[in-house]
Scaffold this motif. Structure first.
Motif, PDB file in Angstrom:
ATOM      1  N   TYR A  84     -12.273  22.259 -16.361  1.00 40.19           N
ATOM      2  CA  TYR A  84     -10.891  22.751 -16.455  1.00 40.19           C
ATOM      3  C   TYR A  84     -10.484  23.644 -15.283  1.00 40.19           C
ATOM      4  O   TYR A  84      -9.459  23.434 -14.676  1.00 40.19           O
ATOM      5  CB  TYR A  84     -10.700  23.500 -17.774  1.00 40.19           C
ATOM      6  CG  TYR A  84      -9.259  23.822 -18.067  1.00 40.19           C
ATOM      7  CD1 TYR A  84      -8.453  22.882 -18.700  1.00 40.19           C
ATOM      8  CD2 TYR A  84      -8.703  25.034 -17.708  1.00 40.19           C
ATOM      9  CE1 TYR A  84      -7.122  23.148 -18.965  1.00 40.19           C
ATOM     10  CE2 TYR A  84      -7.369  25.307 -17.973  1.00 40.19           C
ATOM     11  CZ  TYR A  84      -6.584  24.367 -18.602  1.00 40.19           C
ATOM     12  OH  TYR A  84      -5.270  24.635 -18.860  1.00 40.19           O
ATOM     13  N   ALA A  85     -11.280  24.644 -14.988  1.00 40.22           N
ATOM     14  CA  ALA A  85     -10.928  25.580 -13.914  1.00 40.22           C
ATOM     15  C   ALA A  85     -12.070  25.719 -12.908  1.00 40.22           C
ATOM     16  O   ALA A  85     -12.321  26.800 -12.392  1.00 40.22           O
ATOM     17  CB  ALA A  85     -10.563  26.933 -14.497  1.00 40.22           C
ATOM     18  N   VAL A  86     -12.752  24.623 -12.630  1.00 38.21           N
ATOM     19  CA  VAL A  86     -13.849  24.630 -11.665  1.00 38.21           C
ATOM     20  C   VAL A  86     -13.270  24.214 -10.313  1.00 38.21           C
ATOM     21  O   VAL A  86     -12.852  23.082 -10.130  1.00 38.21           O
ATOM     22  CB  VAL A  86     -14.973  23.662 -12.094  1.00 38.21           C
ATOM     23  CG1 VAL A  86     -16.070  23.617 -11.054  1.00 38.21           C
ATOM     24  CG2 VAL A  86     -15.523  24.062 -13.446  1.00 38.21           C
ATOM     25  N   PHE A  87     -13.257  25.167  -9.388  1.00 37.22           N
ATOM     26  CA  PHE A  87     -12.664  24.924  -8.080  1.00 37.22           C
ATOM     27  C   PHE A  87     -13.719  24.685  -6.999  1.00 37.22           C
ATOM     28  O   PHE A  87     -13.373  24.437  -5.856  1.00 37.22           O
ATOM     29  CB  PHE A  87     -11.764  26.090  -7.672  1.00 37.22           C
ATOM     30  CG  PHE A  87     -10.574  26.241  -8.570  1.00 37.22           C
ATOM     31  CD1 PHE A  87      -9.419  25.534  -8.321  1.00 37.22           C
ATOM     32  CD2 PHE A  87     -10.619  27.062  -9.679  1.00 37.22           C
ATOM     33  CE1 PHE A  87      -8.318  25.642  -9.143  1.00 37.22           C
ATOM     34  CE2 PHE A  87      -9.528  27.182 -10.516  1.00 37.22           C
ATOM     35  CZ  PHE A  87      -8.376  26.472 -10.251  1.00 37.22           C
ATOM     36  N   ASP A  88     -14.987  24.758  -7.360  1.00 35.12           N
ATOM     37  CA  ASP A  88     -16.033  24.478  -6.379  1.00 35.12           C
ATOM     38  C   ASP A  88     -16.661  23.130  -6.704  1.00 35.12           C
ATOM     39  O   ASP A  88     -16.492  22.599  -7.788  1.00 35.12           O
ATOM     40  CB  ASP A  88     -17.092  25.591  -6.358  1.00 35.12           C
ATOM     41  CG  ASP A  88     -17.723  25.831  -7.711  1.00 35.12           C
ATOM     42  OD1 ASP A  88     -17.127  25.432  -8.722  1.00 35.12           O
ATOM     43  OD2 ASP A  88     -18.817  26.409  -7.769  1.00 35.12           O
ATOM     44  N   GLU A 100     -12.665   9.486  -9.209  1.00 35.03           N
ATOM     45  CA  GLU A 100     -12.432  10.525 -10.208  1.00 35.03           C
ATOM     46  C   GLU A 100     -11.026  11.101 -10.065  1.00 35.03           C
ATOM     47  O   GLU A 100     -10.292  11.246 -11.042  1.00 35.03           O
ATOM     48  CB  GLU A 100     -13.478  11.634 -10.053  1.00 35.03           C
ATOM     49  CG  GLU A 100     -13.378  12.737 -11.072  1.00 35.03           C
ATOM     50  CD  GLU A 100     -14.423  13.823 -10.876  1.00 35.03           C
ATOM     51  OE1 GLU A 100     -14.279  14.879 -11.511  1.00 35.03           O
ATOM     52  OE2 GLU A 100     -15.365  13.621 -10.086  1.00 35.03           O
ATOM     53  N   TYR A 101     -10.631  11.411  -8.823  1.00 32.79           N
ATOM     54  CA  TYR A 101      -9.316  12.010  -8.590  1.00 32.79           C
ATOM     55  C   TYR A 101      -8.190  11.054  -8.958  1.00 32.79           C
ATOM     56  O   TYR A 101      -7.270  11.409  -9.693  1.00 32.79           O
ATOM     57  CB  TYR A 101      -9.150  12.446  -7.129  1.00 32.79           C
ATOM     58  CG  TYR A 101      -7.761  12.974  -6.874  1.00 32.79           C
ATOM     59  CD1 TYR A 101      -7.427  14.276  -7.244  1.00 32.79           C
ATOM     60  CD2 TYR A 101      -6.773  12.161  -6.330  1.00 32.79           C
ATOM     61  CE1 TYR A 101      -6.137  14.756  -7.060  1.00 32.79           C
ATOM     62  CE2 TYR A 101      -5.484  12.634  -6.145  1.00 32.79           C
ATOM     63  CZ  TYR A 101      -5.178  13.932  -6.503  1.00 32.79           C
ATOM     64  OH  TYR A 101      -3.899  14.399  -6.338  1.00 32.79           O
ATOM     65  N   TRP A 102      -8.254   9.824  -8.456  1.00 36.83           N
ATOM     66  CA  TRP A 102      -7.139   8.901  -8.662  1.00 36.83           C
ATOM     67  C   TRP A 102      -7.065   8.395 -10.086  1.00 36.83           C
ATOM     68  O   TRP A 102      -5.964   8.114 -10.588  1.00 36.83           O
ATOM     69  CB  TRP A 102      -7.178   7.764  -7.644  1.00 36.83           C
ATOM     70  CG  TRP A 102      -6.797   8.292  -6.297  1.00 36.83           C
ATOM     71  CD1 TRP A 102      -7.630   8.488  -5.235  1.00 36.83           C
ATOM     72  CD2 TRP A 102      -5.512   8.772  -5.880  1.00 36.83           C
ATOM     73  NE1 TRP A 102      -6.936   9.044  -4.176  1.00 36.83           N
ATOM     74  CE2 TRP A 102      -5.626   9.230  -4.554  1.00 36.83           C
ATOM     75  CE3 TRP A 102      -4.277   8.862  -6.508  1.00 36.83           C
ATOM     76  CZ2 TRP A 102      -4.555   9.757  -3.842  1.00 36.83           C
ATOM     77  CZ3 TRP A 102      -3.202   9.388  -5.800  1.00 36.83           C
ATOM     78  CH2 TRP A 102      -3.351   9.825  -4.486  1.00 36.83           C
ATOM     79  N   ILE A 134      -4.782  21.112 -10.154  1.00 39.41           N
ATOM     80  CA  ILE A 134      -5.052  21.858  -8.916  1.00 39.41           C
ATOM     81  C   ILE A 134      -6.546  21.850  -8.619  1.00 39.41           C
ATOM     82  O   ILE A 134      -6.968  21.630  -7.481  1.00 39.41           O
ATOM     83  CB  ILE A 134      -4.504  23.294  -9.020  1.00 39.41           C
ATOM     84  CG1 ILE A 134      -2.976  23.264  -9.106  1.00 39.41           C
ATOM     85  CG2 ILE A 134      -4.966  24.149  -7.843  1.00 39.41           C
ATOM     86  CD1 ILE A 134      -2.352  24.596  -9.468  1.00 39.41           C
ATOM     87  N   ALA A 135      -7.357  22.058  -9.656  1.00 37.17           N
ATOM     88  CA  ALA A 135      -8.813  22.117  -9.468  1.00 37.17           C
ATOM     89  C   ALA A 135      -9.369  20.791  -8.950  1.00 37.17           C
ATOM     90  O   ALA A 135     -10.170  20.778  -8.008  1.00 37.17           O
ATOM     91  CB  ALA A 135      -9.494  22.502 -10.784  1.00 37.17           C
ATOM     92  N   ARG A 195     -11.233  20.023  -5.383  1.00 35.81           N
ATOM     93  CA  ARG A 195     -12.560  19.394  -5.312  1.00 35.81           C
ATOM     94  C   ARG A 195     -12.507  18.102  -4.504  1.00 35.81           C
ATOM     95  O   ARG A 195     -13.444  17.755  -3.800  1.00 35.81           O
ATOM     96  CB  ARG A 195     -13.116  19.131  -6.721  1.00 35.81           C
ATOM     97  CG  ARG A 195     -13.511  20.399  -7.448  1.00 35.81           C
ATOM     98  CD  ARG A 195     -14.380  20.143  -8.670  1.00 35.81           C
ATOM     99  NE  ARG A 195     -13.896  19.117  -9.555  1.00 35.81           N
ATOM    100  CZ  ARG A 195     -13.045  19.309 -10.561  1.00 35.81           C
ATOM    101  NH1 ARG A 195     -12.569  20.511 -10.794  1.00 35.81           N
ATOM    102  NH2 ARG A 195     -12.678  18.305 -11.327  1.00 35.81           N
ATOM    103  N   ARG A 196     -11.388  17.376  -4.576  1.00 39.34           N
ATOM    104  CA  ARG A 196     -11.223  16.153  -3.771  1.00 39.34           C
ATOM    105  C   ARG A 196     -11.169  16.496  -2.290  1.00 39.34           C
ATOM    106  O   ARG A 196     -11.740  15.802  -1.455  1.00 39.34           O
ATOM    107  CB  ARG A 196      -9.946  15.414  -4.215  1.00 39.34           C
ATOM    108  CG  ARG A 196      -9.648  14.183  -3.442  1.00 39.34           C
ATOM    109  CD  ARG A 196     -10.651  13.066  -3.727  1.00 39.34           C
ATOM    110  NE  ARG A 196     -10.622  12.102  -2.642  1.00 39.34           N
ATOM    111  CZ  ARG A 196     -11.633  11.849  -1.833  1.00 39.34           C
ATOM    112  NH1 ARG A 196     -12.795  12.421  -2.011  1.00 39.34           N
ATOM    113  NH2 ARG A 196     -11.505  11.009  -0.849  1.00 39.34           N
TER     114      ARG A 196
END
Length: 150
Positions: free
Chosen positions: A11-15, A22-24, A69-70, A74-75
């Protein structure tokens, strides 16, 4: 669907890194869910024409903002860029195009400063270890072997 679920699990993992798939997959499913909720809001006469969202779609948009955003950050990490490149998207038109291009770029091969390549990790988990039936005592293997030897 897996990318969508993974984004909410992180949910809020930015690293770390997120693969293109996964992104698309998250992006497309998220877009579909948002559109369906907007249609539901229109059907229930809940759509606010001033903002373009209604109750259901508004709640969902708030709920998915942080994961969106996260996973974008990551992408960017996956292609070897800092998450701060996300801010370029706030530049009218040209910034959105630049961000889109960055999100479409291939992953950086191997590990980078943000972690191991998610594609390499996925391939490692897909490998099925070979099991020697002789060690497990699989009777069907032993019967087959005995028939051939006879």
């Amino acid at each position: 669907m897996n990318g969508y679920v993974q984004a909410f699990k992180k949910y809020a993992v930015f690293d770390g890194r997120a693969s293109r798939a996964e992104y698309w997959s998250f992006f497309v499913i998220n877009l579909i869910v948002t559109l369906v909720l907007i249609v539901a809001d229109v059907g229930m006469d809940q759509l606010n024409p001033e903002f373009g969202v209604g109750f259901l779609s508004g709640i969902y948009i708030l709920f998915q903002t942080i994961p969106s955003i996260a996973i974008c950050i990551r992408r960017l990490h996956d292609s070897g860029r800092s998450g701060w490149w996300f801010m370029v998207g706030f530049i009218a038109l040209i910034g959105t195009l630049i961000l889109l291009i960055l999100l479409l770029l291939k992953s950086q091969a191997g590990p980078n400063r943000y972690g191991p390549n998610p594609r390499d990790e996925r391939n490692r988990t897909r490998e099925v270890p070979s099991i020697d039936p002789k060690q497990t005592g699989d009777a069907s293997y032993l019967d087959l072997k005995n028939r051939r030897d006879s």
